[in-house]
Design an enzyme around this catalytic site. Structure first.
Site, PDB file in Angstrom:
ATOM      1  N   THR A   1      36.150  38.717  27.688  1.00  0.00           N
ATOM      2  CA  THR A   1      36.846  39.212  28.879  1.00  0.00           C
ATOM      3  C   THR A   1      38.343  39.375  28.628  1.00  0.00           C
ATOM      4  O   THR A   1      38.971  40.291  29.159  1.00  0.00           O
ATOM      5  CB  THR A   1      36.578  38.286  30.075  1.00  0.00           C
ATOM      6  N   ASP A   2      38.920  38.517  27.800  1.00  0.00           N
ATOM      7  CA  ASP A   2      40.329  38.687  27.449  1.00  0.00           C
ATOM      8  C   ASP A   2      40.552  39.993  26.692  1.00  0.00           C
ATOM      9  O   ASP A   2      41.548  40.694  26.920  1.00  0.00           O
ATOM     10  CB  ASP A   2      40.805  37.501  26.615  1.00  0.00           C
TER      11      ASP A   2
END
Length: 416
Positions: free
Chosen positions: A176-177
């Site tokens: 997700t980063d």
């Protein structure tokens, strides 16, 4: 090398004329900044005296973080105490000469310090600020802390990762980063293009959970219209046949994609079952989804009788779309990765050399380059403050004694 290291400051790439201030840590913000730096932007990373916490994440060698060696590559680093008035004044001075700021403090924190978007845009109206947070700059969860994996869970994405008979799994990296970092870089470029035309910048409100949620795009209308709640399905893809993982006789895994009709026909020809592709129960995409069990059983049986060498030879000859599941050592040995310069050796002040993941994307007209891995904390403090903020070396030394900045004195050897 150590203190004798001379870092390459010769930036190339499509963003070589742009300056970015990175006030972000662990990990979406630094990922966004790394993408800009790889494209040639002058990224000035603001760190606390102890360094970005990402420097201590993951494995280390000779005391140097190997993850941060890549994530902080191509960046200049200055150490500034943002809790001090003089430290915040330095940020304002840098903002006057910057095109973009990346920050991931809790919503409202920079505003309280007097260095939020409103204040910086008064100094530089064209500046663009990418503000990354867990849940966005507004809404009932605005003030909630969130890391990528936590926001991934909240988004619903985590629920569909893994096998149906086991708890939700996670991908073994900061997925997700990275998604958020990509959105940040893309959004920043859109805003910078607009600022170039209008002279007016803007703030980009980027939430980790929304970046993860965007990957559920196909499932949103499915639930709205049909009430379908997607679940974990393992290595296959819902409503897509063939799109699955198979094991050969010698225990090698491959993923095969034959969900579209021409690809499915080639796959069936490869396993000497062209009759299946011609059968009305399997001939079309929708028909295969309705009758998937027989197709999957046929393929599993075929793979169990063939070794990987024979499978790859046959599939290549027949034009089947497939991919072997590589381990990292196999990636290092693969000639295609080498030919595409995806495993370049980069100079490092502690390790001498280190292999990092290569540049993506590749700009064929204005190529970027990997100039160096992560510099020590504060390596560029003195140089940046004298070049952009008008301080002389004595003034920088005084700021250091006052606890406003920290310098790594090796910066005096940096090539211009």
């Amino acid at each position: 090398m150590g203190k004798d290291m001379v870092f390459d400051q010769n930036r190339t790439g499509p963003l070589a004329a742009y300056r970015v201030i990175e006030m972000a840590s662990t990990a979406a913000g630094p990922i966004c900044g790394r993408m800009m730096a790889d494209a040639g932007a002058e990224v000035i990373k603001i760190e606390p005296f102890s360094g970005d916490p990402i420097r201590t994440a993951g494995k280390q060698n000779k005391g140097k973080g190997l993850y941060s060696a890549s994530l902080l590559r191509n960046k200049d680093t200055i150490a500034v105490n943002l809790k001090s008035d003089k430290g915040r004044a330095i940020i304002k001075q840098l903002a006057a000469h910057a095109h973009m700021v990346i920050q991931n403090f809790l919503p409202g924190k920079l505003d309280a310090w007097g260095i939020g978007y409103k204040e910086l845009s008064n100094i530089n109206p064209a500046i663009v600020m990418v503000s990354i947070s867990g849940y966005g700059q507004s809404g009932p969860l605005r003030d909630k802390r969130g890391y990528g994996v936590i926001c991934e869970a909240f988004s619903g994405l985590r629920h569909i990762i893994g096998d149906p008979d086991r708890p939700p799994a996670r991908v073994g990296m900061a997925m997700t980063d990275y998604i958020t970092g990509l959105y940040g870089a893309m959004g920043a470029m859109m805003a910078l293009l607009n600022a170039k035309d209008t002279g007016i910048g803007q703030e980009i409100d980027l939430a980790l959970y929304e970046a993860a949620f965007s990957l559920l795009e196909t499932h949103v209308p499915n639930y709205d219209q049909l009430g379908t709640i997607v679940n974990r399905v393992g290595p296959s893809l819902p409503d897509s046949v063939v799109n699955n993982l198979y094991r050969t006789r010698d225990n090698v895994y491959l993923h095969v994609q034959g969900s579209q009709d021409p690809g499915f026909a080639r796959l069936m020809n490869a396993i000497e079952r062209p009759d299946i592709a011609q059968d009305e129960r399997y001939r079309t995409r929708r028909a295969r989804v309705a009758n998937a069990d027989y197709v999957e059983q046929t393929l599993e049986s075929w793979f169990a009788k063939h070794d990987i060498i024979d499978v790859e030879e046959t599939f290549t000859k027949c034009g089947v779309t497939y991919g072997r599941i590589n381990t990292i050592d196999q990636v290092f040995e693969d000639p295609h990765f080498q030919a595409r310069n995806m495993l370049p050796k980069v100079s490092d002040d502690v390790l001498g050399e280190i292999v990092l993941a290569g540049l993506v994307p590749k700009f064929l007209g204005t190529p970027g380059k990997l100039r160096h891995s992560a510099k020590p904390v504060g390596y560029d403090t003195e140089r940046v403050l004298t070049e952009f903020c008008g301080f002389n070396k004595d003034e920088v030394s005084r700021l250091e004694r006052e606890g406003v900045v920290k310098c790594d004195r090796a910066e005096t050897s940096v090539s211009k």
